[in-house]
Design an enzyme around this catalytic site. Structure first.
Site, PDB file in Angstrom:
ATOM      1  N   ARG A  32     -42.788 -61.495   8.755  1.00  0.00           N
ATOM      2  CA  ARG A  32     -43.458 -62.774   9.022  1.00  0.00           C
ATOM      3  C   ARG A  32     -44.604 -62.997   8.026  1.00  0.00           C
ATOM      4  NH1 ARG A  32     -47.798 -65.717   9.236  1.00  0.00           N
ATOM      5  NH2 ARG A  32     -48.897 -63.943  10.163  1.00  0.00           N
ATOM      6  N   ASP A  33     -45.668 -62.250   8.143  1.00  0.00           N
ATOM      7  CA  ASP A  33     -46.834 -62.486   7.293  1.00  0.00           C
ATOM      8  C   ASP A  33     -46.478 -62.266   5.826  1.00  0.00           C
ATOM      9  OD1 ASP A  33     -49.369 -62.933   6.372  1.00  0.00           O
ATOM     10  OD2 ASP A  33     -50.292 -61.218   7.343  1.00  0.00           O
ATOM     11  N   HIS A  79     -56.274 -56.181  11.143  1.00  0.00           N
ATOM     12  CA  HIS A  79     -55.317 -56.636  10.129  1.00  0.00           C
ATOM     13  C   HIS A  79     -56.062 -56.740   8.797  1.00  0.00           C
ATOM     14  CE1 HIS A  79     -51.948 -59.366   8.728  1.00  0.00           C
ATOM     15  NE2 HIS A  79     -52.899 -59.684   7.864  1.00  0.00           N
ATOM     16  N   HIS A 117     -56.268 -56.724   4.507  1.00  0.00           N
ATOM     17  CA  HIS A 117     -55.628 -56.907   3.210  1.00  0.00           C
ATOM     18  C   HIS A 117     -56.252 -55.910   2.234  1.00  0.00           C
ATOM     19  CE1 HIS A 117     -53.548 -60.986   3.771  1.00  0.00           C
ATOM     20  NE2 HIS A 117     -53.748 -60.433   4.941  1.00  0.00           N
ATOM     21  N   CYS A 151     -50.497 -62.952  -2.100  1.00  0.00           N
ATOM     22  CA  CYS A 151     -51.060 -62.778  -3.445  1.00  0.00           C
ATOM     23  C   CYS A 151     -51.835 -64.033  -3.778  1.00  0.00           C
ATOM     24  CB  CYS A 151     -49.950 -62.548  -4.453  1.00  0.00           C
ATOM     25  SG  CYS A 151     -49.140 -60.972  -4.199  1.00  0.00           S
ATOM     26  N   ASN A 193     -51.397 -57.784   1.996  1.00  0.00           N
ATOM     27  CA  ASN A 193     -51.534 -56.883   3.138  1.00  0.00           C
ATOM     28  C   ASN A 193     -51.562 -55.425   2.693  1.00  0.00           C
ATOM     29  OD1 ASN A 193     -51.174 -58.672   5.591  1.00  0.00           O
ATOM     30  ND2 ASN A 193     -49.415 -59.280   4.377  1.00  0.00           N
TER      31      ASN A 193
END
Lengths: 292, 292
Positions: free
Chosen positions: B12-13, B197, B199, B230, B239
């Site tokens: 998904r992400d 979560h 990055h 990106c 991520n």
């Protein structure tokens, strides 16, 4: 902890692992780094030009750079001949490498770890007589790509021997990026270096530095842009990127003397010199404080 | 700490931030991930196909995957319509995003943070009536690319409000990689999430996770290969890469249920699907235990 000392290794460790670049580019990079506020630069290595053509012009590069009086410049040497050249060139901070892994030492230096340690025993008085200091870098301290894990006791044995021989400083090199926070704790609970040299091959570079900071280490190598050391494939990270290290440290309130924006400019120059994107995130994205 | 729960977000992400790929590829990726031992997968989002064409086939993808009974699958939704679609499709774990930064929320969702919170107030009973749970993801929790630093008290206020409204779980999203170990400590000393979560935009991904582990957090999002996000340039990390996270955790003796070699194969598939090198070092170099 309020200050961490960074040694910038892009001109030597970085460029030595890239295709050869002209002396002009090396001089420009060292001078750009010298204006960032960094206190130490590993400038060149005095190695046989046939073994490492990237460093064949070490004397020329060293003679042409601006000598910033606030910067300590060091040179890496592989043997007595290299030490003599470094001393003749005027270096007062000299580094030599020995691998904790016998297999890696044989592949890298064509002799056993024990034989390299014997060489270092002979090297130390020579360096000291010239009024210089010798740092022993223990490569593969956190693991060897041929042998796997390295027993911390073996690293400790090497450190004890070279300290007894009079080595001035000890660095642990994470030669192929096998260090992790757990391995940093394991090794440093056994024996402490003066300086740590991490690669970011498996993403743990800053996590390793964070762990070492918690254990009281205050000196680290880093390379502008993460230049150098792509042992596996293009895009694989080599050295930890100086601007990523400095970005994290400054955010923690730890000074490095370095101007991050000037450092990013030097990393941009490094990227231009090698003609490919370097792996540093802070080079790409800018510091977190840069709003759009 | 002996177990950390990873939610795999590449399908998904990850894919939502790439050029659209066929449903076949999405199904293959979700199924490959489902066989790694990972316990949770963020599978799809139910968003308007004109807004996010990458997820237009969410119903088809979801209907075609192997449902591994050991895996909990979740779906992201932007609004009531999305929640209704997710519930109709059979999802019982639903996520919704609100930004701590008002500017970011307006750009992302075309409404103020306050208006989004009002929407969530209405959404919670709807989700609960269907026997599902709602996780509120607080985006830009560690900083906003437009506003800069976000006051931890503002994040804490949002958490207090949605908890009072009945939200089942809270996640903090490091939307553009502005989190650092220091910011993790600052925010978590104010308010605790269920899940983080991160990055890896500025290299601090694993250092942030290490810091959060020390503070007792045991649930993290991660994306196979570091797929997705990106925002600045090719090669910039999005991520945190699941295999880098798992590699570090397993080395620390912390289980994740995941087979690292299977996970690397899934990341290789992700790389093949998007047709470009992904930023994960462990994908490139393999685990530290892999000797040559």
């Amino acid at each position: 902890m309020t200050f961490v000392s960074i040694r910038e290794v892009a001109p030597r460790d970085g460029l030595q692992n890239e295709d050869p670049v002209p002396a002009d580019a090396k001089v420009a990079l060292i001078d750009a780094l010298g204006r960032t506020g960094v206190r130490r630069i590993e400038a060149v290595s005095f190695v046989h030009p046939k073994a490492i053509p990237q460093m064949a012009d070490a004397d020329e590069v060293w003679s042409r750079i601006e000598r910033n009086p606030d910067v300590r410049y060091s040179a890496l040497i592989p043997n007595t001949r290299g030490a003599q050249r470094a001393i003749a060139a005027g270096f007062r901070e000299i580094e030599v490498v020995v691998s904790a892994s016998d297999t890696h030492n044989r592949r890298n230096l064509n002799r056993s770890t024990e034989e390299s340690l014997d060489d270092i025993t002979g090297l130390i008085p020579l360096v000291h007589e010239a009024g210089a200091t010798l740092e022993v870098i223990v490569a593969t301290s956190f693991g060897c790509p041929f042998e796997g894990d390295i027993d911390p006791a073996r690293v400790a044995g090497i450190v004890a021997r070279v300290r007894a021989d009079g080595a001035d400083r000890i660095a642990f090199g994470d030669t192929t990026g096998m260090a992790t926070p757990r391995r940093v704790r394991d090794l440093l609970s056994e024996v402490r270096p003066d300086l740590l040299h991490f690669h970011n091959t498996r993403g743990t570079g800053l996590a390793n530095i964070l762990t070492a900071l918690e254990l009281g280490v205050t000196e680290f190598d880093a390379s502008a842009g993460g230049l150098g050391g792509c042992p596996y494939a293009p895009g694989a990270s080599g050295n930890v990127a100086t601007e990523e290290v400095v970005h994290m440290l400054h955010d923690m309130g730890i000074d490095t003397g370095i101007d991050l924006e000037q450092l990013i400019k030097a990393a941009e120059l490094a990227e231009k010199i090698v003609g490919r994107p370097l792996p540093s995130g802070v080079l790409r994205a800018g510091p977190r404080t840069r709003v759009v």
